[in-house]
Design an enzyme around this catalytic site. Structure first.
Site, short mmCIF file in Angstrom:
data_model
loop_
_atom_site.label_atom_id
_atom_site.label_comp_id
_atom_site.label_asym_id
_atom_site.label_seq_id
_atom_site.Cartn_x
_atom_site.Cartn_y
_atom_site.Cartn_z
N ASP A 13 0.64 -1.48 0.39
CA ASP A 13 -0.24 0.30 -0.12
C ASP A 13 0.83 0.67 -0.06
OD1 ASP A 13 -2.57 1.90 0.50
OD2 ASP A 13 -1.83 2.13 2.29
N ASP A 15 -0.62 5.48 1.15
CA ASP A 15 -0.38 6.10 1.97
C ASP A 15 -0.86 5.56 3.41
OD1 ASP A 15 -0.82 8.94 0.55
OD2 ASP A 15 -1.98 7.33 -0.15
N ASP A 174 -1.49 -1.32 5.40
CA ASP A 174 -1.72 -0.61 7.76
C ASP A 174 -3.64 -0.34 7.18
OD1 ASP A 174 -2.22 1.58 5.36
OD2 ASP A 174 -2.05 2.82 7.14
#
Length: 227
Positions: A13, A15, A174
């Protein structure tokens, strides 16, 4: 590929996983909010809103400051995106240890990829600004696969594996979007406790959790051995 390493492909991922973009994203949200007389939010307030794409992030910001209509959201989303594109890497930096971990993986012959819900052109722009684009064999954004096919759908992760030439793969993220997307595509997931968490990291359902990028390589080795 290094025969001792269990994965041919590792996807990330963007961000909250590769990059701490929270300062620039919060500034863009606040630009949109204050343009219609709403109070600005702190970076800490915006951070858990990140992960589902710009519209989702803005909608949460508007909800936190009084709500909005879909029409208002349309106008303010364009305002947010224009501001963000013009200020895309003012405060953004890779998380500590990230670049060393990427170097380690590349040195093992692993193909690297980005799968994000950020619009693809913005993902490429921020990676370009930080001189990171060339590190990745595939960059897939929230709009790359078409409407409704971003994370948590498995489509972008499956496309990542295909574009990287196929083979064993793992994903690092996240958010619950990352975990659900990668697991639906049949990949194990490493969750980052330092990311933009919307819930306790232990509840995401990932196969492993890391607190720093120094832990990534041994964690992937352990996951591969367990599999």
């Amino acid at each position: 590929m290094n025969a001792d390493f269990p994965f041919r492909i590792v996807g990330f991922d963007l961000d909250g996983t590769l990059l701490d973009t929270s300062g620039d994203l919060a500034a863009a949200v606040n630009h949109a909010l204050t343009s219609v007389g709403r109070p600005a939010l702190s970076v800490e307030e915006v951070r858990p809103m990140i992960g589902g794409g710009a519209r989702h992030m803005l909608a949460q910001g508007m909800a936190a400051t009084g709500g909005c209509t879909e029409g208002e959201l349309d106008v303010l989303q364009r305002r947010l995106l224009d501001y963000y594109a013009a200020n895309i890497a003012d405060k953004t930096q890779p998380f500590p240890g990230c670049l060393a971990a990427l170097d380690n993986l590349t040195g093992r012959g692993v193909r690297l990829a980005v799968v994000t819900n950020k619009l693809e052109h913005l993902a490429r722009e921020v990676l370009d600004a930080l001189h990171l684009t060339s590190r990745f064999d595939a960059i897939i954004g929230g709009d790359t696969m078409g409407p409704g096919r971003g994370k948590p759908a498995p489509d972008p992760v499956l496309a990542m594996v295909q574009r990287c030439g196929g083979g064993s793969a793992a994903f690092v993220g996240d958010s619950v979007y990352d975990v659900q997307s990668a697991q639906a595509a049949g990949l194990p997931v490493v969750a980052c406790s330092f990311g933009f968490l919307q819930q306790p990291v232990e509840t995401l359902g990932a196969e492993a959790v890391i607190d720093h990028y120094d832990e990534l390589i041994p964690t992937l080795v352990r996951l591969g051995s367990a599999a």
